[in-house]
Design an enzyme around this catalytic site. Structure first.
Site, PDB file in Angstrom:
ATOM      1  N   THR A 153      36.269  16.928  44.962  1.00 45.62           N
ATOM      2  CA  THR A 153      35.654  17.706  43.883  1.00 45.62           C
ATOM      3  C   THR A 153      35.150  16.718  42.836  1.00 45.62           C
ATOM      4  O   THR A 153      35.919  15.888  42.347  1.00 45.62           O
ATOM      5  CB  THR A 153      36.689  18.657  43.252  1.00 45.62           C
ATOM      6  OG1 THR A 153      37.253  19.432  44.296  1.00 45.62           O
ATOM      7  CG2 THR A 153      36.048  19.552  42.214  1.00 45.62           C
ATOM      8  N   GLU A 186      46.540  24.860  48.439  1.00 43.88           N
ATOM      9  CA  GLU A 186      47.789  24.292  48.939  1.00 43.88           C
ATOM     10  C   GLU A 186      48.796  25.411  49.153  1.00 43.88           C
ATOM     11  O   GLU A 186      48.831  26.383  48.407  1.00 43.88           O
ATOM     12  CB  GLU A 186      48.318  23.250  47.956  1.00 43.88           C
ATOM     13  CG  GLU A 186      47.514  21.975  48.026  1.00 43.88           C
ATOM     14  CD  GLU A 186      47.987  20.932  47.025  1.00 43.88           C
ATOM     15  OE1 GLU A 186      49.192  20.848  46.766  1.00 43.88           O
ATOM     16  OE2 GLU A 186      47.119  20.212  46.506  1.00 43.88           O
ATOM     17  N   CYS A 299      44.298  20.634  40.314  1.00 45.55           N
ATOM     18  CA  CYS A 299      42.873  20.999  40.381  1.00 45.55           C
ATOM     19  C   CYS A 299      42.335  21.846  39.227  1.00 45.55           C
ATOM     20  O   CYS A 299      41.336  21.475  38.611  1.00 45.55           O
ATOM     21  CB  CYS A 299      42.596  21.714  41.694  1.00 45.55           C
ATOM     22  SG  CYS A 299      42.676  20.598  43.102  1.00 45.55           S
TER      23      CYS A 299
HETATM   24  P1  NAD Z   1      45.238  12.927  47.086  1.00 46.72           P
HETATM   25  O1  NAD Z   1      45.551  12.052  45.937  1.00 46.72           O
HETATM   26  O2  NAD Z   1      46.335  13.674  47.771  1.00 46.72           O
HETATM   27  O3  NAD Z   1      44.516  12.046  48.234  1.00 46.72           O
HETATM   28  C1  NAD Z   1      43.556  11.094  47.977  1.00 46.72           C
HETATM   29  C2  NAD Z   1      43.819   9.905  48.894  1.00 46.72           C
HETATM   30  O4  NAD Z   1      42.720   9.022  48.829  1.00 46.72           O
HETATM   31  C3  NAD Z   1      45.049   9.094  48.521  1.00 46.72           C
HETATM   32  O5  NAD Z   1      45.956   9.071  49.609  1.00 46.72           O
HETATM   33  C4  NAD Z   1      44.488   7.713  48.201  1.00 46.72           C
HETATM   34  O6  NAD Z   1      45.360   6.659  48.616  1.00 46.72           O
HETATM   35  C5  NAD Z   1      43.205   7.695  48.993  1.00 46.72           C
HETATM   36  N1  NAD Z   1      42.204   6.750  48.511  1.00 46.72           N
HETATM   37  C6  NAD Z   1      41.770   6.548  47.243  1.00 46.72           C
HETATM   38  N2  NAD Z   1      40.801   5.601  47.237  1.00 46.72           N
HETATM   39  C7  NAD Z   1      40.614   5.202  48.508  1.00 46.72           C
HETATM   40  C8  NAD Z   1      39.740   4.262  49.145  1.00 46.72           C
HETATM   41  N3  NAD Z   1      38.840   3.566  48.442  1.00 46.72           N
HETATM   42  N4  NAD Z   1      39.825   4.099  50.486  1.00 46.72           N
HETATM   43  C9  NAD Z   1      40.732   4.808  51.207  1.00 46.72           C
HETATM   44  N5  NAD Z   1      41.567   5.718  50.656  1.00 46.72           N
HETATM   45  C10 NAD Z   1      41.508   5.912  49.330  1.00 46.72           C
HETATM   46  O7  NAD Z   1      44.117  13.927  46.607  1.00 46.72           O
HETATM   47  P2  NAD Z   1      43.777  15.393  47.192  1.00 46.72           P
HETATM   48  O8  NAD Z   1      44.668  16.407  46.594  1.00 46.72           O
HETATM   49  O9  NAD Z   1      43.650  15.284  48.668  1.00 46.72           O
HETATM   50  O10 NAD Z   1      42.348  15.608  46.552  1.00 46.72           O
HETATM   51  C11 NAD Z   1      41.215  14.893  47.002  1.00 46.72           C
HETATM   52  C12 NAD Z   1      39.984  15.523  46.404  1.00 46.72           C
HETATM   53  O11 NAD Z   1      39.859  16.868  46.886  1.00 46.72           O
HETATM   54  C13 NAD Z   1      40.010  15.627  44.890  1.00 46.72           C
HETATM   55  O12 NAD Z   1      38.704  15.430  44.425  1.00 46.72           O
HETATM   56  C14 NAD Z   1      40.435  17.056  44.639  1.00 46.72           C
HETATM   57  O13 NAD Z   1      39.957  17.544  43.430  1.00 46.72           O
HETATM   58  C15 NAD Z   1      39.783  17.783  45.793  1.00 46.72           C
HETATM   59  N6  NAD Z   1      40.455  19.036  46.187  1.00 46.72           N
HETATM   60  C16 NAD Z   1      41.812  19.119  46.216  1.00 46.72           C
HETATM   61  C17 NAD Z   1      42.413  20.303  46.630  1.00 46.72           C
HETATM   62  C18 NAD Z   1      43.902  20.417  46.685  1.00 46.72           C
HETATM   63  O14 NAD Z   1      44.391  21.533  46.876  1.00 46.72           O
HETATM   64  N7  NAD Z   1      44.657  19.344  46.551  1.00 46.72           N
HETATM   65  C19 NAD Z   1      41.622  21.398  47.029  1.00 46.72           C
HETATM   66  C20 NAD Z   1      40.250  21.263  47.007  1.00 46.72           C
HETATM   67  C21 NAD Z   1      39.676  20.076  46.580  1.00 46.72           C
END
Ligand code: NAD
Length: 516
Positions: A153, A186, A299
């Site tokens: 996002t 989630e 979020c």
């Molecule tokens: P998260 O922190 O669980 O996962 C992100 C991962 O990316 C981490 O494990 C981190 O180590 C990795 N990472 C960061 N930089 C990196 C790089 N350069 N190379 C490789 N890996 C790298 O985050 P999330 O909850 O999965 O959210 C991710 C995105 O999705 C966010 O933008 C969030 O807003 C969006 N989102 C989240 C949800 C939710 O329910 N959690 C739902 C919809 C959208």
């Protein structure tokens, strides 16, 4: 468009891991590489104890990661069994970022985009440095013609930033950048991914942009009906994700505002009745209308801040203020709850023990980020109680501690907080029990006097239990709590059949590669 053979997911988090697993499950001919810089997380994805808890996820991961000879797999939480062919493994979790990017036809960027905590825009703007960093690695390694998909996002306009970075490193090659925001919730991630309300794909409205969108649509088309795949332009797609979360959060704040009116009104207006009545209207619908202690999680708040920041940048202060009102209401509701507890306990918590049941930001997940509990604990810790005990049936102690460490409590306050591995230990001798996550184990627990922020709310969420006789929770109260069959184990994980079972190492520690 040419066939997709290899997909790379950058970021094995709450979104990247489950989304990759479901795409791999339904596309046995595509290799799906999920890469992350966090070695512990990757090791956990390769073990039986996945780093995130979602009903049915282990089964999906095992099927795609390890291969299967089964033909019909029934997944917990899903009504219908899923038919699968005997298959080779096609889901790989690793830290080998560069080779996975280099072979991919489609690259999903799923890294974290938290609210910026420093410098310009601190506390409101999204920090897209992880997107920039991932994009630089993509730019340097992706093969010509690879499609870049923005799954995280992001602030509206980020696709252009990604495009600029790609262009800087590879001026001779043109890449298509798509927006494909994720709408999973989630706690129900597998179900949401298996039966999405919609898949949104934003692309440039050019021939090559539309071709890229068609290639991505084909991947989802393996299990998502055509009419559920919506294609729009890139920036509508980016904006739609922010607005979707803002609107969901707004519905919660709407009812929390009404709960305050009900409580002060004194004539017995009941917020749950109001929710029921308005939810019956087909234009409104019944979901997200339950009053409670407010919303938490990584979020909603971040995305509203993001939307408001965009409005402010566009000099639309009234618009920014409108959305920020949703967050103000949320904070007000949380504070109302903390104050209510203090008032119930004669205005002071000094020398008293307070138990917090539930720390995850919602039930069904082990995600502790920005949970309601952490805010309430912060407020209560200010009152210098003797002890704050915490029990959550699904969260790792290390994750709870991490979150608490972020709220800036003094050493003395921190020393008063204890994480328990059983609810019994947590509630013994407590002066109040605050139920802050609606885990099913806690539903219906009613002991002694109960105070609710949402007046007469049928839900347990936000309920505080104040002991009936004497000043603290007694053996009698504990017996009553036992009646509601609370889990006694501190940390739970799914076993191969998708049932919750005790997990000895916490989720952080299981990154040590322990299998089984
Ligand atoms: P998260 O922190 O669980 O996962 C992100 C991962 O990316 C981490 O494990 C981190 O180590 C990795 N990472 C960061 N930089 C990196 C790089 N350069 N190379 C490789 N890996 C790298 O985050 P999330 O909850 O999965 O959210 C991710 C995105 O999705 C966010 O933008 C969030 O807003 C969006 N989102 C989240 C949800 C939710 O329910 N959690 C739902 C919809 C959208």
């Amino acid at each position: 468009t040419k066939a997709t053979r290899s997909i790379c997911f950058i970021g094995a988090g709450f979104v990247g891991g489950p989304t990759a697993a479901i795409i791999a499950l339904h596309n046995p001919d595509i290799t799906v590489n999920v890469v992350d810089l966090n070695e512990q997380r990757v090791a956990a994805w390769n073990s039986t104890y996945l780093p995130i808890h979602e009903t049915g996820l282990l089964k999906v991961v095992r099927t795609a990661r390890d291969g299967t000879l089964d033909t019909v797999v029934s997944l917990p939480g899903l009504a219908e069994p899923v038919e699968l062919k005997a298959r080779q493994p096609n889901l790989v979790f690793s830290t080998n970022v560069v080779p996975a990017i280099a072979e991919a036809d489609i690259i999903f960027i799923c890294v974290n985009t938290p609210t910026k905590t420093y410098g310009v825009g601190a506390g409101s703007m999204a920090d897209i440095s992880a997107i920039e960093s991932a994009t630089r690695t993509v730019a340097q390694n992706a093969k010509e013609g690879a499609i870049i998909v923005e799954k995280s996002t992001v602030p509206c306009g980020t696709a252009r930033v990604i495009q600029d970075i790609l262009c800087y490193y590879r001026p001779e090659t043109s890449f298509e950048v798509l927006s494909n925001p994720e709408f999973l919730a989630e706690g129900t991630a597998v179900e949401n991914l298996m039966h999405p309300d919609r898949i949104l794909i934003g692309s440039a409205q050019t021939l090559t942009g539309l071709e890229a969108a068609a290639a991505l649509k084909k991947v989802y088309g393996a299990w998502v009906p055509d009419e559920r795949i919506v294609t729009v332009n890139t920036f509508s797609s980016e904006l739609a994700k922010l607005v979707a979360n803002a609107v969901l959060a707004q519905r919660i704040s709407n009812m929390n505002a009404v709960s305050a009116i009900c409580e002060e009104f004194g004539l017995g207006a009941d917020v749950d009745d109001v929710s029921l009545a308005i939810g019956k209207d087909s234009r409104v619908g019944p979901k997200f209308l339950q009053a409670g202690v407010g919303f938490g999680g990584s979020c909603f708040e971040k995305d509203i801040l993001n939307l408001a920041y965009l409005a402010t940048e566009l000099h639309l202060d009234v618009v920014a203020d409108y959305w920020l009102g949703v967050l103000r209401m949320n904070e007000y509701q949380r504070q109302r709850y903390s104050r209510k507890i203090v008032r119930e306990l004669n205005g002071s918590l000094r020398g008293k023990k307070i138990a917090v049941l539930g720390f995850a930001f919602k039930d069904g997940t082990n995600d502790t980020r920005n949970s309601i509990a952490v805010h309430i604990i912060k407020d209560l810790a200010e009152e210098m109680p003797l002890d704050i005990t915490i029990f959550d049936p699904g969260c790792a102690s290390a994750d709870i501690l991490d979150e608490i460490q972020k709220i800036g409590l003094s050493q003395i306050q921190l020393e008063r907080i204890r994480i328990c591995t059983g609810w019994r230990d947590a509630v013994q001798d407590a002066s109040a029990v605050c139920v802050l996550t609606p885990w099913k184990q806690f539903r219906g627990c009613q002991v002694g006097r109960t105070t609710k922020v949402a007046a007469k709310s049928a839900k347990t969420f936000g309920l505080s239990v104040i002991p009936s006789a004497g000043e603290t929770i007694t053996e009698m109260d504990i017996l009553a709590l036992e009646d509601v069959a609370m889990q006694q184990t501190g940390i739970l994980s799914e076993d191969p059949l998708g049932r919750l079972r005790p997990l000895s190492p916490c989720s952080k520690e299981c990154g040590d590669g322990k299998l089984g």
